[in-house]
Design an enzyme around this catalytic site. Structure first.
Site, PDB file in Angstrom:
ATOM      1  N   ASP A   1      12.747 -15.608  39.201  1.00  0.00           N
ATOM      2  CA  ASP A   1      11.473 -15.043  38.765  1.00  0.00           C
ATOM      3  C   ASP A   1      11.274 -13.717  39.500  1.00  0.00           C
ATOM      4  OD1 ASP A   1       8.947 -14.610  37.833  1.00  0.00           O
ATOM      5  OD2 ASP A   1       8.025 -16.318  38.869  1.00  0.00           O
TER       6      ASP A   1
ATOM      7  N   ASP B   1      10.894 -11.671  32.593  1.00  0.00           N
ATOM      8  CA  ASP B   1      11.291 -11.573  34.010  1.00  0.00           C
ATOM      9  C   ASP B   1      11.625 -12.928  34.622  1.00  0.00           C
ATOM     10  OD1 ASP B   1       8.653 -12.605  34.196  1.00  0.00           O
ATOM     11  OD2 ASP B   1       8.521 -11.822  36.239  1.00  0.00           O
ATOM     12  N   GLU B   2      11.988 -13.880  33.781  1.00  0.00           N
ATOM     13  CA  GLU B   2      12.182 -15.239  34.280  1.00  0.00           C
ATOM     14  C   GLU B   2      13.340 -15.896  33.546  1.00  0.00           C
ATOM     15  OE1 GLU B   2       9.158 -18.902  34.506  1.00  0.00           O
ATOM     16  OE2 GLU B   2       8.320 -17.043  33.761  1.00  0.00           O
TER      17      GLU B   2
HETATM   18 MG   LIG Z   1       7.449 -12.959  37.732  1.00  0.00          MG
END
Ligand SMILES: [Mg+2]
Length: 357
Positions: free
Chosen positions: A9, A104-105
């Site tokens: 993350d 973003d993960e």
């Molecule tokens: Mg994040």
């Protein structure tokens, strides 16, 4: 094989990209979103802005009141998407199988790279790999990532949420039940606001309360009950969703000069089969269907395919099927301009087919 899953993350992703790209924003409370004078919302906030209570999805006007020194920046989605691709490429280069969850993960299954004598030893092997991944993202992208390491998706995500930013947390199988006990039920996958309220009314606030709950959870949360109980004990067998983008894998080659030379054609198939097998292995998949494609000098194109019951994983087997297809279809009756080999109908080898009810 022991499962080893990472949850990666990126930290305050949009705001961090903005701070990286504009040194004047570093160390400042950056708020990505519409300016407070306009009706709009906050898309993201840097850690400096979060200290003021600024959160994403909050009206910009509220954010402006909470954080008068906040610097508002318009979101640049194209830039974030481009950055996301660069980061996912770094993750993929480890050889991990990836399920990208958002910009973003991502989950990364590194089981094939981290096998030890038992489940926890395997998890420990992922630590140097996770450290290296964080370092690489920092060095190549000047951004920080937080990584959680555990034996399943549920725990890997909880691990990465546990310590942010720039965190690295491992939840060992041996410790998972204790680790989860004090945490609020809300952290479990599938527990939203409504379920949380239902559970709270029944006196269930922490995961420990859930573990100890003697009644039938079905009465509270319906058919989710048994699954919820498993989650409370850190058990989760959800596979990574590999998406529809890999329905097939193939390669093809156009020859400099049309050819019917069996030696050249076989060498070409062999190379393509090796490449396909490598890509299958990386995703831990096998193929039920093999296809060849030929194109002649006049651009007439033919394909032939064959399906097998047991999924193929080995280059040799895929190559052999390709040869069978070529000769059985008498496809090399004249010189070829192009020869292609592909596989489709991809499955996890050994995975039981679910009966269809
Ligand atoms: Mg994040």
């Amino acid at each position: 094989m022991f499962r080893v899953i990472l949850h990666l993350d990126m930290d305050a992703f949009y705001a961090s990209v903005e701070q990286r790209d504009d040194p004047a924003l570093r160390g400042q409370p950056v708020i990505v979103g519409s300016p407070p004078t306009q009706r709009g919302v906050v898309c993201a906030a840097s850690y400096e802005a979060r200290k003021f209570g600024v959160r994403s999805a909050m009206p910009s006007a509220t954010a402006g009141r909470l954080c008068p020194s906040g610097i508002f920046v318009r979101p640049r989605m194209d830039r974030y998407r481009e950055e996301s691709r660069a980061i996912m490429r770094i993750v993929a280069a480890t050889g991990a199988v990836i399920e990208q969850m958002s910009i973003d993960e991502a989950y990364a299954d590194v089981s094939a790279l981290c096998q030890g004598p038992d489940a926890d030893a395997s998890l420990l092997q992922a630590m140097p790999l996770a450290r290296k991944l964080k370092e690489q993202i920092r060095a190549e992208r000047q951004l920080t990532a937080t990584i959680g390491v555990a034996a399943n998706k549920l725990l890997a995500k909880i691990a990465s949420d546990h310590q942010k930013p720039d965190g690295l947390t491992l939840i060992a199988e041996r410790d998972k039940v204790q680790f989860l006990r004090p945490l609020p039920v809300r952290i479990l996958f599938g527990v939203g606001k409504v379920t949380e309220q239902v559970l709270q009314r029944a006196g269930v606030r922490t995961v420990g309360d859930l573990q100890d709950y003697a009644g039938d959870l079905r009465a509270l949360v319906g058919s989710f009950g048994p699954k919820l109980k498993q989650f409370a004990f850190g058990e989760d067998d959800r596979p990574l969703e590999l998406g529809d983008d890999i329905k097939s894998i193939s390669g093809e080659e156009t020859f400099l000069k049309d050819t019917d030379d069996r030696k050249i054609l076989r060498a070409c198939l062999r190379e393509q089969a090796a490449d396909i097998a490598t890509r299958l292995k990386r995703r831990r998949l096998g193929a039920h269907t093999v296809q060849v494609k030929v194109r002649y000098g006049d651009f007439k194109t033919l394909t032939r395919q064959i399906s097998v019951e047991e999924p193929l994983t080995e280059a040799n087997d895929i190559y052999r099927m390709g040869c069978v297809l070529l000769s059985r279809g008498k496809l090399v009756s004249r010189p070829l301009r192009l020869l292609g080999l592909g596989v489709s109908n991809l499955r996890e080898p050994g995975a039981q087919q679910l009966p269809l009810f």
